[in-house]
Design a protein around this motif. Structure first.
Motif, PDB file in Angstrom:
ATOM      1  N   TRP A 225      24.214  14.251  40.550  1.00 52.04           N
ATOM      2  CA  TRP A 225      23.939  14.073  41.686  1.00 52.04           C
ATOM      3  C   TRP A 225      23.640  12.661  41.969  1.00 52.04           C
ATOM      4  CZ3 TRP A 225      24.043  17.611  45.734  1.00 52.04           C
ATOM      5  CH2 TRP A 225      23.627  17.336  47.072  1.00 52.04           C
ATOM      6  N   ARG A 226      24.406  11.924  42.675  1.00 54.03           N
ATOM      7  CA  ARG A 226      24.021  10.392  42.879  1.00 54.03           C
ATOM      8  C   ARG A 226      22.873   9.956  43.932  1.00 54.03           C
ATOM      9  NH1 ARG A 226      29.911   7.262  43.085  1.00 54.03           N
ATOM     10  NH2 ARG A 226      30.612   7.680  40.928  1.00 54.03           N
ATOM     11  N   THR A 227      21.984   9.334  43.427  1.00 54.82           N
ATOM     12  CA  THR A 227      20.912   8.780  44.357  1.00 54.82           C
ATOM     13  C   THR A 227      21.374   7.320  44.486  1.00 54.82           C
ATOM     14  OG1 THR A 227      19.288  10.315  43.551  1.00 54.82           O
ATOM     15  CG2 THR A 227      18.702   8.365  44.740  1.00 54.82           C
ATOM     16  N   TYR A 228      21.648   6.928  45.844  1.00 61.97           N
ATOM     17  CA  TYR A 228      22.025   5.591  46.288  1.00 61.97           C
ATOM     18  C   TYR A 228      20.800   4.976  46.301  1.00 61.97           C
ATOM     19  CZ  TYR A 228      26.894   7.269  46.230  1.00 61.97           C
ATOM     20  OH  TYR A 228      27.941   7.856  45.922  1.00 61.97           O
ATOM     21  N   LEU A 229      20.819   3.509  45.696  1.00 62.03           N
ATOM     22  CA  LEU A 229      19.698   2.790  45.550  1.00 62.03           C
ATOM     23  C   LEU A 229      20.064   1.242  46.573  1.00 62.03           C
ATOM     24  CD1 LEU A 229      18.931   3.008  42.072  1.00 62.03           C
ATOM     25  CD2 LEU A 229      18.008   4.080  43.696  1.00 62.03           C
ATOM     26  N   PRO A 230      19.254   0.368  46.707  1.00 60.29           N
ATOM     27  CA  PRO A 230      19.471  -0.985  47.418  1.00 60.29           C
ATOM     28  C   PRO A 230      20.393  -1.758  46.794  1.00 60.29           C
ATOM     29  CG  PRO A 230      17.101  -0.366  47.441  1.00 60.29           C
ATOM     30  CD  PRO A 230      17.697   0.550  46.477  1.00 60.29           C
ATOM     31  N   LYS A 231      21.073  -2.689  47.197  1.00 59.90           N
ATOM     32  CA  LYS A 231      21.957  -3.775  46.554  1.00 59.90           C
ATOM     33  C   LYS A 231      23.113  -3.126  46.090  1.00 59.90           C
ATOM     34  CE  LYS A 231      18.258  -7.032  46.208  1.00 59.90           C
ATOM     35  NZ  LYS A 231      17.661  -8.250  45.165  1.00 59.90           N
ATOM     36  N   GLY A 232      23.758  -2.050  46.531  1.00 60.61           N
ATOM     37  CA  GLY A 232      24.689  -1.369  46.002  1.00 60.61           C
ATOM     38  C   GLY A 232      24.793  -0.401  44.540  1.00 60.61           C
ATOM     39  N   GLU A 233      23.575  -0.489  44.191  1.00 58.34           N
ATOM     40  CA  GLU A 233      23.234   0.445  43.080  1.00 58.34           C
ATOM     41  C   GLU A 233      23.325   1.841  43.340  1.00 58.34           C
ATOM     42  OE1 GLU A 233      22.951  -0.275  40.163  1.00 58.34           O
ATOM     43  OE2 GLU A 233      22.669  -2.481  39.945  1.00 58.34           O
ATOM     44  N   TYR A 234      23.448   2.682  42.326  1.00 60.90           N
ATOM     45  CA  TYR A 234      23.254   4.209  42.400  1.00 60.90           C
ATOM     46  C   TYR A 234      22.705   4.697  41.320  1.00 60.90           C
ATOM     47  CZ  TYR A 234      28.083   4.900  40.941  1.00 60.90           C
ATOM     48  OH  TYR A 234      29.024   4.951  40.208  1.00 60.90           O
ATOM     49  N   ARG A 235      21.774   5.776  41.247  1.00 54.89           N
ATOM     50  CA  ARG A 235      21.676   6.244  39.888  1.00 54.89           C
ATOM     51  C   ARG A 235      21.987   7.726  40.013  1.00 54.89           C
ATOM     52  NH1 ARG A 235      16.561   6.694  41.103  1.00 54.89           N
ATOM     53  NH2 ARG A 235      16.545   8.778  41.669  1.00 54.89           N
ATOM     54  N   THR A 236      22.527   8.321  38.745  1.00 51.92           N
ATOM     55  CA  THR A 236      22.946   9.752  38.608  1.00 51.92           C
ATOM     56  C   THR A 236      21.850  10.394  37.971  1.00 51.92           C
ATOM     57  OG1 THR A 236      25.340   8.848  38.400  1.00 51.92           O
ATOM     58  CG2 THR A 236      24.908  11.017  37.523  1.00 51.92           C
ATOM     59  N   ASP A 237      21.581  11.468  38.687  1.00 55.65           N
ATOM     60  CA  ASP A 237      20.570  12.583  38.505  1.00 55.65           C
ATOM     61  C   ASP A 237      21.376  13.860  38.157  1.00 55.65           C
ATOM     62  OD1 ASP A 237      18.542  10.657  39.064  1.00 55.65           O
ATOM     63  OD2 ASP A 237      18.246  11.325  41.019  1.00 55.65           O
ATOM     64  N   LEU A 238      20.582  14.874  37.307  1.00 54.36           N
ATOM     65  CA  LEU A 238      21.130  16.319  37.329  1.00 54.36           C
ATOM     66  C   LEU A 238      20.190  17.020  37.993  1.00 54.36           C
ATOM     67  CD1 LEU A 238      23.144  16.672  35.200  1.00 54.36           C
ATOM     68  CD2 LEU A 238      21.828  17.604  33.574  1.00 54.36           C
ATOM     69  N   VAL A 239      21.052  18.038  38.941  1.00 52.06           N
ATOM     70  CA  VAL A 239      20.147  19.058  39.913  1.00 52.06           C
ATOM     71  C   VAL A 239      20.625  20.424  39.500  1.00 52.06           C
ATOM     72  CG1 VAL A 239      19.809  17.061  41.581  1.00 52.06           C
ATOM     73  CG2 VAL A 239      21.778  18.750  41.728  1.00 52.06           C
ATOM     74  N   ALA A 240      19.772  21.277  39.896  1.00 51.03           N
ATOM     75  CA  ALA A 240      20.372  22.543  39.860  1.00 51.03           C
ATOM     76  C   ALA A 240      20.461  23.246  41.085  1.00 51.03           C
ATOM     77  CB  ALA A 240      19.256  23.463  38.866  1.00 51.03           C
ATOM     78  N   VAL A 241      21.529  23.929  41.310  1.00 55.27           N
ATOM     79  CA  VAL A 241      21.710  24.718  42.775  1.00 55.27           C
ATOM     80  C   VAL A 241      21.779  25.964  42.668  1.00 55.27           C
ATOM     81  CG1 VAL A 241      23.038  24.429  44.837  1.00 55.27           C
ATOM     82  CG2 VAL A 241      22.936  22.515  43.490  1.00 55.27           C
TER      83      VAL A 241
END
Length: 683
Positions: A219-235
């Motif tokens: 699950w991508r979390t978008y950050l400032p300055k064009g960055e993003y972080r990839t998390d792991l989520v459970a649905v």
């Protein structure tokens, strides 16, 4: 006659791409790629591989099949854009989901979406699949897509980053996950699990828990300055409720993902964000699925490329690059007194690259092969995998877990015999590091008949020469008499974190020193001609080809494919600018001027063959255009092989033929001293 004698015969060799084991352990299923009858494209089909019998073909269609998985009942779910025979005048243009009964008979379409279905997972009667969806009302999507097509509209309005990926444009659709149940004829109770995903599921990897109750996905979390972080989520499959399992500042939790058979744990890859002084590192991370508490397992030097659980959930099997191979390792889930995640000062330790206490990882396979597609039998006695190597095309194999004994299984695509021999060499670099590589020698090479030499530099740069390459095929070169060196210099994986650290932020100078050291060792052999030598590389290898052109005159010819030329320009136009700018800094900073090959244009004297595809978004065509224009202002002999409809790799059969024939002719002219002969395959 060898399939490597004529490039057209080589291109026509069928290729085994994947492997899945049935729930009862009786057969494997594989996607096999082969040349279509028109000779202009490749197609795919599904093959069954009985564990104690001969392979047989399962599917035939003009559109091909892929993404196959088994249901618990042993039926096969797969995606295909083949027309639905139950619908009059069906002309599907996007992949739908199909089911092939275990008992035999015709496959039937069980689900379709206006934007196509890309991946599927199943457990019990639960099916989860990913699909491309336009924003807006569900019922209006098909009409919206048709209206865009009929009006000739391709415009996409972006408000975020990225907008392209490798060889395709992103949008206007976005990925979502859907849940359903297997019905008598089609999937039933199809529901959108992630209606609010936005761009979070772009290029998502996901798995389903064994009870079918939970989807674990990136699950991508978008950050400032064009960055993003990839998390792991459970649905939650029943409710769509989503919770975060793994998230951490400046770290990605990403594929490969594997859920333990008892449903209690998740294993994945944890990758730290790089920086000016923080090199790339990936590690095996195992966490409690309920609480998210977890830690790293196995030595940090093992970057997991595939993960599979033991049936009793007591250990995981991984494959990771190691000393020019990619073995299978067993990693037990032994308890440790403290979690790295909870240890004080861990962030400082990571920045300094200090080592940590490690768990044991036992190497299971002792051969020279590279393994992929792990499947563990339900009794835990065997692992089934694709086995390949630099001199070995991929094929199915069985590994005895107790003894490590390896048995090749009958393959849907028999392996071609390579023309030559493979040996291993090493050298000591100027800083004392050991640099190793593979050396492919042509038949007949000897002191009396030394072979012309070709240095082939791998891409990445965080990668390794350890596997069969359908696209970068060294045995086509040995067939033409060349000895080919495939070195693993700094930044290569499988040699510990220090090997990557040595070249981080110092691409050209450090890599060249490593290459020079091992090339010297190769050229000292009496079966290699030290005068007739060339160099080539693609992507990062193309960067190094350009660097060598401006910093060495030892090579008679250089082939530079999909290459980086002006780093400042590249860092802002590639499809993932944030990744490269982490290492090099903001455009215009010192590293760009120190490491960009274009600053050494006036030093180039070696003939250059420039190759690039217009649809390459990782290394945009602007790099080749700038390089070509700069070369026009010099006296350097050069040629530009341009592919208007190709990407980073040049994959279409006819274009692959043109690529190799042009490279053969260019090297023959400048390395072998033959007259230039323009290939018939190029205009």
């Amino acid at each position: 006659m060898s399939a490597f004698n004529d490039i057209r015969d080589y291109v026509a060799i069928p290729r085994v791409l994947s492997l899945r084991l049935s729930p009862d352990g009786s057969r494997l299923i594989s996607t096999v790629q082969s040349l279509n009858p028109d000779g202009k494209s490749f197609g795919t089909a599904l093959w069954a591989i009985p564990v104690d019998g001969e392979p047989y073909r399962l599917t035939r269609s003009a559109k091909g099949e892929s993404a196959a998985v088994f249901t618990d009942a042993g039926d096969v779910l797969f995606t295909s854009a083949r027309p639905d025979p139950t619908v009059k005048d069906s002309t599907d243009e996007v992949p739908s989901l199909w089911l092939l009964p275990r008992a035999g008979g015709e496959a039937r379409q069980v689900a379709t979406r206006p934007g196509g279905i890309s991946a599927v997972r199943t457990a019990g009667d639960v099916v989860v699949f990913s699909a491309d969806v336009l924003d807006g009302e569900e019922a209006a999507e098909e009409a919206k897509r048709k209206a865009r097509k009929d009006a000739g509209i391709s415009a996409v309005l972006h408000e975020g980053y990225p907008i392209r990926y490798w060889d395709h444009d992103l949008g206007p659709g976005r990925t979502r996950l859907f849940a359903a149940r297997l019905g008598a004829d089609r999937l039933e109770d199809v529901r959108d699990l992630t209606p609010d995903a936005g761009e979070a599921l772009r290029d998502a990897a996901f798995e389903l828990t064994p009870d079918g109750a939970t989807v674990v996905t990136t699950w991508r979390t978008y950050l400032p300055k064009g960055e993003y972080r990839t998390d792991l989520v459970a649905v939650d499959v029943a409710t769509g409720e989503r919770r975060t399992v793994l998230t951490e500042d400046r770290h990605d939790y990403t594929s490969p993902i594997a859920i333990s058979p008892d449903g209690a744990k998740v294993a994945c890859s944890r990758e730290r964000f790089t920086g000016l002084d923080v090199s790339a590192r990936s590690e095996l991370w195992i966490a409690d699925l309920a609480t998210g508490e977890g830690r790293a397992y196995a030595p940090e030097a093992l970057f997991p490329a595939d993960i599979e659980w033991a049936p009793d959930s007591s250990a995981v099997y991984i494959v990771a690059d190691h000393q020019g191979r990619r073995p299978v390792f067993r990693v037990p889930l032994a308890e440790r007194r403290s979690s790295r995640r909870e240890s004080e000062g861990r962030a400082n330790e990571e920045r300094s690259g200090r080592d940590h206490e490690h768990d044991e990882a036992t190497r299971l396979t002792q051969d020279d092969a590279a393994y992929a597609g792990l499947n563990v039998s339900s009794d835990g006695n065997f692992i089934y995998a694709l086995r390949s190597g630099v001199a070995l095309a991929p094929g199915p194999a069985r590994i005895d877990v107790a003894t490590g004994e390896i048995t090749d299984l009958p393959s849907p695509a028999p392996r071609p015999e390579v023309p030559g021999t493979l040996t291993e060499i090493s050298a000591t670099a100027d800083d004392g590091a050991t640099i190793r590589g593979w050396l492919a020698l042509p038949e007949g090479a000897s002191a009396d008949q030394p072979a012309p030499f070709l240095l082939w530099i791998h891409g990445g740069p965080v990668a390794s020469w350890n596997d069969w390459q359908w696209r970068w095929q060294v045995w086509l070169m040995t067939q033409r008499g060349y000895a080919v060196l495939m070195p693993d210099p700094c930044l290569s994986t499988g040699y510990g974190q220090e090997m990557i650290d040595r070249g981080w932020g110092n691409w050209g100078p450090r890599t060249q020193a490593d290459l020079d050291a091992i090339v010297d060792v190769a050229l000292a052999r009496d079966d290699i001609d030290s005068e007739r030598i060339g160099a080539m590389g693609g992507s990062y290898g193309g960067y190094m080809a350009n660097w060598l052109a401006g910093h060495s005159d030892r090579y008679k010819a250089i082939v530079t494919h999909a290459s980086l030329w002006n780093l400042d320009q590249f860092a802002g136009t590639t499809d993932a600018s944030m990744y490269w700018q982490r290492e090099f800094g903001e455009p215009g900073s010192e590293r760009y001027s120190l490491l960009s090959p274009h600053h050494s244009l006036d030093k180039i004297t070696t003939p250059l063959l420039v190759i690039h595809g217009d649809k390459d978004y990782r290394v945009p065509i602007g790099e080749a255009l700038r390089l070509w224009w700069d070369l026009r202002r010099t006296e350097v002999e050069s040629k530009f092989l341009y592919f208007p409809d190709e990407n980073h790799w040049i994959l279409k059969p006819g274009n692959a033929v043109a690529w190799y024939e042009t490279v053969f002719a260019f090297l023959a002219q400048h390395v072998l001293g033959q007259e230039w002969k323009r290939p018939d395959s190029v205009a």
